[in-house]
Scaffold this motif. Structure first.
Motif, PDB file in Angstrom:
ATOM      1  N   GLN A 216       0.842  -1.206   0.000  1.00 51.08           N
ATOM      2  CA  GLN A 216       0.000   0.000   0.000  1.00 51.08           C
ATOM      3  C   GLN A 216       0.872   1.249   0.000  1.00 51.08           C
ATOM      4  O   GLN A 216       0.577   2.241  -0.660  1.00 51.08           O
ATOM      5  CB  GLN A 216      -0.886   0.013   1.249  1.00 51.08           C
ATOM      6  CG  GLN A 216      -2.156  -0.767   1.103  1.00 51.08           C
ATOM      7  CD  GLN A 216      -2.941  -0.727   2.394  1.00 51.08           C
ATOM      8  OE1 GLN A 216      -2.464  -1.187   3.429  1.00 51.08           O
ATOM      9  NE2 GLN A 216      -4.139  -0.186   2.341  1.00 51.08           N
ATOM     10  N   TRP A 217       1.940   1.169   0.765  1.00 52.27           N
ATOM     11  CA  TRP A 217       2.843   2.317   0.890  1.00 52.27           C
ATOM     12  C   TRP A 217       3.648   2.524  -0.392  1.00 52.27           C
ATOM     13  O   TRP A 217       3.828   3.654  -0.856  1.00 52.27           O
ATOM     14  CB  TRP A 217       3.738   2.104   2.104  1.00 52.27           C
ATOM     15  CG  TRP A 217       4.863   3.060   2.284  1.00 52.27           C
ATOM     16  CD1 TRP A 217       6.163   2.736   2.515  1.00 52.27           C
ATOM     17  CD2 TRP A 217       4.817   4.493   2.298  1.00 52.27           C
ATOM     18  NE1 TRP A 217       6.913   3.862   2.645  1.00 52.27           N
ATOM     19  CE2 TRP A 217       6.125   4.957   2.515  1.00 52.27           C
ATOM     20  CE3 TRP A 217       3.784   5.427   2.107  1.00 52.27           C
ATOM     21  CZ2 TRP A 217       6.447   6.309   2.566  1.00 52.27           C
ATOM     22  CZ3 TRP A 217       4.098   6.782   2.161  1.00 52.27           C
ATOM     23  CH2 TRP A 217       5.420   7.197   2.396  1.00 52.27           C
ATOM     24  N   LEU A 218       4.105   1.407  -1.005  1.00 52.14           N
ATOM     25  CA  LEU A 218       4.861   1.518  -2.252  1.00 52.14           C
ATOM     26  C   LEU A 218       4.028   2.204  -3.326  1.00 52.14           C
ATOM     27  O   LEU A 218       4.541   2.984  -4.133  1.00 52.14           O
ATOM     28  CB  LEU A 218       5.275   0.130  -2.756  1.00 52.14           C
ATOM     29  CG  LEU A 218       6.319  -0.660  -1.972  1.00 52.14           C
ATOM     30  CD1 LEU A 218       6.446  -2.070  -2.540  1.00 52.14           C
ATOM     31  CD2 LEU A 218       7.670   0.037  -2.037  1.00 52.14           C
TER      32      LEU A 218
ATOM     33  N   GLY B 202       4.228   7.580  -2.692  1.00 52.23           N
ATOM     34  CA  GLY B 202       4.705   6.237  -3.002  1.00 52.23           C
ATOM     35  C   GLY B 202       5.907   6.274  -3.928  1.00 52.23           C
ATOM     36  O   GLY B 202       5.991   7.096  -4.827  1.00 52.23           O
ATOM     37  N   ILE B 203       6.825   5.335  -3.699  1.00 53.27           N
ATOM     38  CA  ILE B 203       8.055   5.350  -4.489  1.00 53.27           C
ATOM     39  C   ILE B 203       7.798   4.897  -5.922  1.00 53.27           C
ATOM     40  O   ILE B 203       8.485   5.324  -6.850  1.00 53.27           O
ATOM     41  CB  ILE B 203       9.144   4.476  -3.825  1.00 53.27           C
ATOM     42  CG1 ILE B 203      10.467   4.626  -4.572  1.00 53.27           C
ATOM     43  CG2 ILE B 203       8.744   3.017  -3.791  1.00 53.27           C
ATOM     44  CD1 ILE B 203      11.659   4.699  -3.714  1.00 53.27           C
TER      45      ILE B 203
END
Lengths: 329, 279
Positions: A157-159, A165-166
């Motif tokens: 979710q964070w990526l 997000g990266i």
């Protein structure tokens, strides 16, 4: 690795007459005093009782609930009455349900194809690597494998976070300006793709490591003689390597089918089945229906349909396994 | 293995290995890196691969969050008791199957194999109703029992395989020397089983430590009985969009599994492979 080697190394190629009869693998001959008596039954009793109460009984209850009119009121008052196959009728007559079934198979097929292709490639790669590379790849596979499902889901979710997000940052740097603040989880196909990526990322380690340990059982002499005969790499793979690892390949494949068919936690935590219905597959649908809409009967019916669909795969799995068992016996 | 292979052919192979390692590790790395990155750098539109400055703030937030210690304890308690129960019960069954001949042996193993494929995701509703009817809802022992059952079949299968590799002659000679059957098993076979016990308890540990669905739907009213995975999934709601704290919490949650797996890598891979290969 010792255990695998000990069990698989002395394995004769199929069809060479007598199956292996190693001292430990078969049951012991009955002793002269008339066999083990009741002891085996005492020893298995806890496992049998546990299975009956914790597995068989809930399964029976699920079947019963799916045949009843069972909503919130019945949950509290316990006055559910039988309605026969009505719930199944409602379910099978619902076009949304069929959409979910179709999506479940799509999700499973995409996942399993990707998992099997990638893990076969990784396994073949590990086999050809030097000592250092092999340890490095195996260690990183194990680490990805050890990553808890919830933690991995949260990280994905964070990526793919729309703002920070990266993945979006990298895509933007690579010149895909359209990915600036692209909201992955707001677009059905994008959310679906992320879930596929997540499941594949989580499943490849097990499959690759298992296939690799199967590859190590192919006798080196066979490769050498094949190479002396001038066989090409592809030829060696299809007529030598693959037939030997085929049973384990099929085993892993059916396991992955079952596991991806049951994927629930990743979807529930990441998208809750959304946006809309874009990532709702059968297990998510069943829980949604039962626990959010309080239609326990319909939810159970959907679960039972899932079980029936999965048993098709189970039959394949067991056929394969018993063939293996017979070879080992 | 083959040293005669020309060096040039190794380049794509090694490149593929590097890509594999990177793909496997990046999410894990990114979780840890974010957990150590100061909040202002996290909220940046161009994230950096290596944090400019490091901070422990997020870990403080996560550990200081309501009930962190409690949920950690709950998870540990449920996990350890489930694994222990499953090992003890499975050891008996595995021994009976591997070493004794009795009527129904094949049927028992068939049951075990079927149970290994149990559709747990489909049983949440009946398990919920049964727990409620028996007053077991919201209680940790319920989770222990469910996790015990989830890990039992695999444990039986793998232990049976391991016991099968120990020659019965070893125990027989101990019995000739005056040991009882149980004594022979304990002193001769049990030490040889160590790798098998390790692999299976790891499997059980991972399964129970990770389990989310049952922990989420069976523990509803008693919020104090929640486990770490459920707590982690609710983290984003509690902390809004505090991704640093979320990643720190994820790191703390994942760390035991990652460390244990890495330390025991050799046993893990062989044990899992043995289990998978044998069914």
């Amino acid at each position: 690795m010792t255990a695998v080697r000990e069990q698989t190394a002395p394995h004769p190629p199929p069809g060479t007459g007598h199956p292996r009869r190693s001292p430990g693998s078969g049951p012991r001959r009955p002793s002269k005093d008339g066999g083990p008596g009741v002891w085996p039954y005492v020893l298995i009793a806890p496992a049998v009782l546990g299975t009956l109460y914790l597995l068989v009984y809930p399964l029976v209850r699920a079947v019963v609930i799916s045949l009843q009119d069972f909503g919130l009121r019945q949950l509290i008052l316990g006055d559910a009455r039988f309605v026969g196959l009505d719930n199944y009728g409602t379910l099978l007559g619902d076009s949304r349900f069929w959409e979910v079934v179709r999506r479940t198979f799509l999700f499973m097929a995409v996942d399993v194809v990707l998992i099997m292709v990638l893990s076969t490639l990784v396994a073949l790669m590990i086999e050809r690597l030097g000592r250092f590379g092999r340890t490095a790849v195996l260690s990183s596979l194990v680490l990805a494998w050890a990553m808890p499902v919830i933690a991995a889901t949260t990280v994905f979710q964070w990526l793919f976070h729309s703002e920070f997000g990266i993945v979006n940052a990298v895509l933007k740097d690579l010149g895909f300006a359209s990915f600036d603040r692209y909201a992955w989880f707001a677009h059905g196909p994008a959310a679906f793709a992320i879930l596929v990526a997540l499941v594949v990322w989580q499943s490849v380690p097990f499959a690759a490591i298992t296939l690799y340990s199967a590859l190590t059982t192919v006798p080196v002499e066979l490769y050498e003689s094949a190479r002396l005969d001038g066989a090409s790499g592809t030829r060696i793979f299809w007529s030598l390597t693959f037939p030997v690892v085929r049973p384990i390949f099929l085993l892993v494949c059916s396991l992955e089918v079952i596991w991806t068919f049951k994927a629930f936690v990743q979807i529930w935590v990441m998208t809750n089945g959304g946006p809309g219905d874009a990532t709702t597959i059968l297990p998510v649908y069943a829980v949604q229906t039962a626990l959010s809409s309080q239609r326990y009967d319909l939810g159970s019916a959907a679960s039972m349909v899932t079980v029936v669909l999965m048993s098709g795969v189970l039959v394949l799995y067991f056929r394969q396994m018993f063939r293996q068992e017979d070879e080992l016996a | 293995m083959s040293t005669t292979r020309p060096r040039m052919r190794r380049v794509p192979l090694n490149a593929a290995a590097v890509v594999t390692v990177a793909l496997c590790l990046f999410p894990v790395y990114w979780m840890v890196a974010t957990a150590f990155t100061p909040a202002r750098d996290i909220q940046s539109v161009s994230p950096r691969l290596v944090p400019r400055t490091w901070t422990l703030d997020h870990f403080r937030t996560a550990v200081g969050a309501d009930g962190f210690g409690l949920f950690w304890r709950n998870s540990l308690l449920v996990t350890l008791s489930a694994v222990l129960l499953s090992l003890v019960v499975a050891l008996g069954s595995a021994y009976a199957v591997a070493r004794m001949r009795w009527r129904g042996r094949r049927q028992f193993m068939l049951m075990v194999f079927i149970a290994q494929m149990a559709p747990w995701e489909s049983l949440i509703i009946p398990v919920y109703i049964i727990s409620r009817d028996t007053g077991m809802l919201d209680r940790l022992p319920t989770l222990t029992l469910v996790y015990f059952m989830m890990t039992l079949p695999f444990t039986v299968i793998v232990l049976r395989g391991f016991i099968g590799t120990i020659p019965p002659e070893l125990e027989e000679s101990a019995q000739v020397d005056g040991c009882t059957r149980l004594g022979a098993f304990r002193h001769v076979a049990f030490p040889l089983l160590a790798p098998g016990l390790m692999a299976t308890s790891l499997f059980g540990y991972i399964t129970a430590w990770n389990e989310f669905a049952y922990a989420n739907f069976l523990i509803i009213k008693q919020q104090d009985n929640r486990t770490l995975p459920v707590w982690l999934s609710s983290f984003q709601n509690v902390f809004g969009t505090d991704w640093g704290a979320t990643m720190a919490a994820s790191t703390l949650f994942a760390a035991p599994a990652l460390v244990v797996f890495l330390l025991l890598q050799r046993h893990v891979t062989s044990g899992f492979a043995a289990g998978a290969v044998k069914g």
